[in-house]
Structures are given as C-alpha cells and as structure tokens.
Design a protein around this motif. Structure first.
Motif, PDB file in Angstrom:
ATOM      1  N   ASP A  56      14.940 -61.980  10.144  1.00 40.48           N
ATOM      2  CA  ASP A  56      15.713 -63.004   9.435  1.00 40.48           C
ATOM      3  C   ASP A  56      14.755 -63.782   8.537  1.00 40.48           C
ATOM      4  N   PHE A  57      14.327 -63.155   7.441  1.00 39.91           N
ATOM      5  CA  PHE A  57      13.252 -63.697   6.605  1.00 39.91           C
ATOM      6  C   PHE A  57      13.658 -64.988   5.900  1.00 39.91           C
ATOM      7  N   TYR A  58      14.932 -65.130   5.566  1.00 38.41           N
ATOM      8  CA  TYR A  58      15.414 -66.342   4.899  1.00 38.41           C
ATOM      9  C   TYR A  58      15.999 -67.359   5.889  1.00 38.41           C
ATOM     10  N   SER A  59      15.816 -67.113   7.178  1.00 37.25           N
ATOM     11  CA  SER A  59      16.225 -68.052   8.239  1.00 37.25           C
ATOM     12  C   SER A  59      17.706 -68.405   8.164  1.00 37.25           C
ATOM     13  N   LEU A  60      18.553 -67.413   7.906  1.00 35.73           N
ATOM     14  CA  LEU A  60      19.992 -67.667   7.839  1.00 35.73           C
ATOM     15  C   LEU A  60      20.552 -68.108   9.184  1.00 35.73           C
ATOM     16  N   GLY A  77      13.272 -56.339   1.892  1.00 35.78           N
ATOM     17  CA  GLY A  77      14.086 -56.719   0.738  1.00 35.78           C
ATOM     18  C   GLY A  77      15.511 -56.229   0.874  1.00 35.78           C
ATOM     19  N   ASP A  78      15.667 -54.962   1.273  1.00 34.84           N
ATOM     20  CA  ASP A  78      17.010 -54.420   1.495  1.00 34.84           C
ATOM     21  C   ASP A  78      17.733 -55.198   2.583  1.00 34.84           C
ATOM     22  N   LEU A  79      17.035 -55.453   3.682  1.00 38.70           N
ATOM     23  CA  LEU A  79      17.637 -56.146   4.821  1.00 38.70           C
ATOM     24  C   LEU A  79      18.081 -57.551   4.434  1.00 38.70           C
ATOM     25  N   THR A  80      17.250 -58.263   3.695  1.00 38.38           N
ATOM     26  CA  THR A  80      17.578 -59.635   3.310  1.00 38.38           C
ATOM     27  C   THR A  80      18.755 -59.666   2.346  1.00 38.38           C
ATOM     28  N   ALA A  81      18.819 -58.704   1.432  1.00 37.62           N
ATOM     29  CA  ALA A  81      19.971 -58.613   0.535  1.00 37.62           C
ATOM     30  C   ALA A  81      21.251 -58.349   1.328  1.00 37.62           C
ATOM     31  N   MET A  82      21.171 -57.463   2.318  1.00 39.77           N
ATOM     32  CA  MET A  82      22.330 -57.192   3.161  1.00 39.77           C
ATOM     33  C   MET A  82      22.767 -58.445   3.906  1.00 39.77           C
ATOM     34  N   GLN A  83      21.809 -59.156   4.465  1.00 40.79           N
ATOM     35  CA  GLN A  83      22.138 -60.351   5.246  1.00 40.79           C
ATOM     36  C   GLN A  83      22.827 -61.409   4.401  1.00 40.79           C
ATOM     37  N   THR A  84      22.313 -61.633   3.212  1.00 35.19           N
ATOM     38  CA  THR A  84      22.927 -62.665   2.369  1.00 35.19           C
ATOM     39  C   THR A  84      24.319 -62.247   1.900  1.00 35.19           C
ATOM     40  N   MET A  85      24.537 -60.950   1.700  1.00 33.43           N
ATOM     41  CA  MET A  85      25.859 -60.475   1.297  1.00 33.43           C
ATOM     42  C   MET A  85      26.888 -60.687   2.412  1.00 33.43           C
TER      43      MET A  85
END
Length: 452
Positions: free
Chosen positions: A69-73, A358-366
């Motif tokens: 959870d790189f962006y700490s969502l 990068g892929d994982l973080t894009a998925m999480q934010t979507m």
C-alpha cells in the motif's frame, strides 16, 4: 569482560584486517592515538565499543517494511473500519496462510475455517439490517483485497457466499425471504452459491440461458445445467437463474441442496483456485416452491444489478492477488543472495519491482474510486467493467514479473508465487471476460453496441 580481554580482542580485530584495509583506516584516523585512548577506557566503555564494532559500528541498515500500500490508502479508513480490516488480516495470516498451499494442492476446502470466519462478522458487510454490519463498499473492497492478498480461493469462496448469494436475496428477495435467509447466512450457519453460468453459455447469459423454468400451481420445475458454480458441492442453498418458458424472462430461485431433481458434481483437475469447490449442477425436473422464487427478480436486469455490485469486488480481488505476488517477490529479493549480496540490490531487479508497484498502485487507486462511486450510488456497469478489465490485466503482469524474480524457485508451491500465477488466470476470466467487459465500456463511450 575485563579491560585486558577487550583490548586483546581489539588488537586481534586490527590484526585480522588486510594491508589495504589498514591503509584506508590509517588515512582517516590516528591508529596509535586510538590505541592509547582505548587503553585508558574502563571495562564498561570498552565493552560497549566492542559491541558496536562487532555489530558494524551500530549503524546496521534497517530493511524497509514490506507493504504494497505505497500511497497509504488503507490509512484513510475510519478507526473502526481499520479494526475490522486488521481482524481480517490477522485471520488470513494465522488461519489461512499456513494451510493455503496444502489445501490448494489437494483441491480441498478447509471446512473448519467457516466458524472462525463467521466470528469476524463480515458476511453481508454492506447490507443494512438482517444482522448485517451496514459498512461501506470501500471497506468491503479492502476486505476482498486483504483476503486475496493471502489466498484468492478463500476470497472467492467468501465473495460467492457474501456477495453473489446473499446479494441476490438482498437485492431481489421479498422481505419475508430476506428475514428467512439473510440472518443465518450472515452468521454463516448456511452457506450460499450462485448458479448463472452454463456449460454452453458463459458470456451470452443475458440473452441465451438454456436452463428453463415453468410454473405449475405453487411449484416451479427447473431443467438444465450450470457450470463453474463455486461452493455448490457443499452449499446449503444455490441461487439458480433460469429462463421462464412462458414469458422468456429470467427468474431467480433459492434452490435447497435437498430439492428433488438437484444434483451437484465437483469439477476436477482445475489449474486455478483449486481450493474453491466448483460444481457442475444438473437439474432434472427440479421442483422449487413459489415461496423460494426471488420475488423481485423478473428479468436479466435484476441479475445484472447483482453482477454490477460483485464485479467491483472481483476488481479488488485482482488487486489483492497482485499485491500478494508483489509483496512475496519483494520479500524474496531482500532475502535471496547471489554474487555475495541480496538480489534486491541489483538494478534489473529493482526495475521490475518498481514496475510491479506502479501497476499495483494504479489498480488500488482505481478500485478505491470505484468503491466511492458505489457508496455514492452512482456506480454504473461500465465503471465496474473498466476496473475489471484494467485490474485483471495489470494483475497478470504483476504475477508474471513476480514469477520471473523467483527464478527456478517460482515453480515450487512452497514459495506461494506459483499459486498466485495460477489463480490469476481464473480471476482474469470470471465475472466477465476481458473482451466482454471491454465491449460494455466501449458501448458506453461510443454509443454503439458491438456485441453482435
């Protein structure tokens, strides 16, 4: 340790150094002066200095936390929601991770976990009333991700029961049906399954169900087959969707496992989600009471309402599968040593890890935004379909890169990554293939239907 022993140990340490090392040290410090100062130290100070030297000068590098959870969502969740998520994580780590590979390998389901999962009080997480928690779709998404992060099979089992089966009753059942079934399903005293896909009808279910039903008096007779029905080998009830021969509309039914004419056979030899017990269901003159017909399911549009809700959950599962693979790969590269150092220190390895993150973080934010739309009541079919398309594609890429980082060990089940790679293939296909979901989004953005 006496001064003599410490001083002697320091002398031995210095003598053990090669000439070049001594030369580099002497360029930075005055060794004779250091030795003189050391000789004047008391036992405590000298002992502390020796411990620092032996530990690498007290500056041992601390490894970063392994956290996808790189962006700490997750930190945006309310405290009580975070507590729920932590309970799920603890359950998955202590109860599921130790047994996941064994049950996956044997294609068996760990029935003993059901009471423990029930204690988490997360079934029907977003539903209001009937003993359900009434939480947000955002929290539900995080729960699906947390489960799939450890074992996509367990996440799928739960999604079928809590999402598809309970959701069908919650959205399409009468008040009496909700009161009868949902509280017991919420406590997981009864387990549900969901029967829509057929042996010859997958993507075309909206207009081509071959399973039929016809009302005769106070009973319905159902004939046909359903395939890939998760949980159905042991579920207490299965939601069956069939085409009414009289009006050609799709109807939904709560079919009990002991209903006459109902038979569920386990599908063998799967390469993915092996812990999930998928069944081929055959209904031959299966009799179902009118009281068990979903009273508010009168066309495929009602079925689609259930699928829209659960398709968002599948996108979250893809995120979880990708996150589990990324975190496993990151941990492995930090521990695996080649050429005298952890492979995490090599440029090509770091490049793959950053691509995965990068892929994982894009998925999480979507999916985070998708759940916000769901909570706001503005989610559409195309919203859910785009998330399913993008997240499952990126999940595939992540598990592929993770498998690469494990080298030969990547094909061994003990390292988990082989299970993630295999399970990703099932997540990629179910709840609508990439192509079908792409056409749903394409229709929305162009105004043109390209299905036929």
């Amino acid at each position: 340790m006496s001064i003599f022993q410490s001083f002697s140990g320091l002398r031995k340490l210095i003598k053990s150094l090669d000439f070049k090392s001594l030369q580099r040290i002497s360029e930075k410090v005055d060794l004779p002066a250091v030795m003189e100062a050391v000789s004047k130290m008391n036992d405590d100070d000298l002992s502390k200095m020796m411990k620092m030297i032996q530990a690498g000068g007290g500056h041992k590098k601390k490894k970063p936390e392994i956290n996808g959870d790189f962006y700490s969502l997750g930190q945006t969740l309310a405290p009580d929601d975070h507590e729920v998520l932590q309970r799920v994580r603890d359950f998955m780590e202590t109860e599921i991770r130790p047994i996941a590979n064994d049950y996956w390998n044997r294609a068996k389901f760990p029935m003993e976990i059901i009471p423990k999962m029930a204690a988490l009080n997360i079934s029907g997480l977003t539903y209001h009333g009937y003993g359900c928690p009434g939480k947000s779709a955002l929290l539900e998404g995080f729960v699906a991700m947390e489960m799939a992060r450890v074992d996509a099979s367990i996440s799928t089992f739960f999604g079928v029961h809590s999402g598809l089966a309970m959701g069908s009753i919650y959205l399409c059942g009468s008040e009496e049906q909700k009161q009868e079934w949902l509280p017991r399903m919420q406590r997981m005293e009864l387990i549900g399954a969901f029967g829509l896909t057929e042996p010859e009808v997958g993507s075309a279910v909206a207009g081509g169900l071959t399973t039929t039903c016809r009302r005769v008096g106070d009973e319905w007779t159902i004939n046909g087959q359903k395939k890939w029905i998760g949980n159905a080998t042991f579920s207490d009830i299965t939601i069956i969707w069939a085409r009414d021969l009289d009006d050609q509309q799709v109807k939904g039914f709560i079919v009990r496992k002991d209903n006459p004419g109902f038979k569920a056979e386990k599908l063998e030899d799967k390469m993915a989600l092996r812990t999930v017990q998928n069944a081929l269901i055959t209904m031959t003159g299966c009799r179902v009471s009118e009281a068990d017909r979903l009273q508010n399911a009168n066309s495929f549009k009602d079925t689609a309402n259930v699928l829209r809700m659960t398709r968002a959950g599948v996108a979250w599962q893809a995120v979880g599968c990708g996150r589990g693979a990324y975190e496993a790969a990151l941990k492995y590269t930090m521990e695996r040593r080649q050429f005298g150092r952890p492979i995490a220190g090599f440029q090509l390895v770091q490049d793959l890890l950053v691509t995965m993150l990068g892929d994982l973080t894009a998925m999480q934010t979507m999916v985070y935004r998708l759940s916000q739309l769901q909570d706001g009541g503005t989610i559409t079919d195309e919203h859910a379909s785009l998330a399913k398309v993008f997240c499952t594609l990126r999940m595939r890429s992540i598990v592929d890169h993770a498998r690469e980082l494990f080298g030969g060990n990547g094909i061994l089940l003990q390292y988990d990554i082989a299970r993630f790679v295999a399970d990703a293939e099932a997540i990629y296909s179910y709840e609508g293939t990439k192509e079908i979901n792409s056409l749903i989004v394409g229709r929305a953005i162009t105004g043109e239907s390209a299905f036929v």
